[in-house]
Design a protein around this motif. Sequence first.
Motif, short mmCIF file in Angstrom:
data_model
loop_
_atom_site.label_atom_id
_atom_site.label_comp_id
_atom_site.label_asym_id
_atom_site.label_seq_id
_atom_site.Cartn_x
_atom_site.Cartn_y
_atom_site.Cartn_z
N LYS A 225 47.89 46.46 45.28
CA LYS A 225 48.40 47.07 44.05
C LYS A 225 49.88 46.75 43.89
N GLU B 228 51.73 44.37 40.97
CA GLU B 228 52.81 44.90 40.13
C GLU B 228 54.11 44.11 40.31
N ARG B 229 54.42 43.77 41.54
CA ARG B 229 55.72 43.16 41.82
C ARG B 229 55.73 41.64 41.70
N GLU C 198 52.02 40.14 38.07
CA GLU C 198 52.33 40.40 36.66
C GLU C 198 53.54 39.59 36.22
#
Length: 223
Positions: A137, A141-142, A145
């Motif tokens: 996750k 996100e880091r 994306e």
Amino acid sequence: MKQARRARLPTPIREQQRLDPSEREAIIAREAVSFFAEHGFEGQTRELAKRLRITQPLLYRYFPSKEALIERVYQEVFVGRWKPSWEKIITDRSMPLKARLIQFYREYAEVILTYEWIRLFMFAGLKDLGLNTRYLKMLRERAFERVIEEIRIEYGRPSTDELPTTDLEVEMVWGLHAAIFYLGVRKFIYSMPLETDVNSIIDAKVTTFLGGVRFVLPAKAIA
């Protein structure tokens, strides 16, 4: 062989009279990383204590449960070794996108393509501890994306603010990422040495990825 093994044992904590509690805790955590990487998370804390040459109750004075110790290992290896500078590399548009991705993955590979990181990640997944889910996750996100946003900008496609990231785009980035991760699996799980320099492999995989990913991006907006 036994003598060589004994020589690698850490200094018994009870002999380290001048260490404060935080230093002693760090010693236990470091050895736990090595221990679980070698034996998996099925490894028993009493065996870890024996390896440290301390009592199990003393170990539990610093980590009240095995779960607490595993959480510390997760923070040390997976969270603590993540570098915020990687996110800046991905989004630094003063550099060509290909150069950014190569730099990011070269630096990332230096961290994850190690005996401890690869084996702990694999063992955590087999044990279903939830650590992998949390890490992936964070990775999405880091890194993922951001990579997708930069690819869209590179090819003149709508930003992710205008059009949310698609599952197919994520899968394509997963493909690149997994191919690099698999280099570590080959080496530290399958015991298959790499016959080509890691950086050369990364360069080739990034080049190939960028050559094909545009075909799964959203269409350009019609004026």
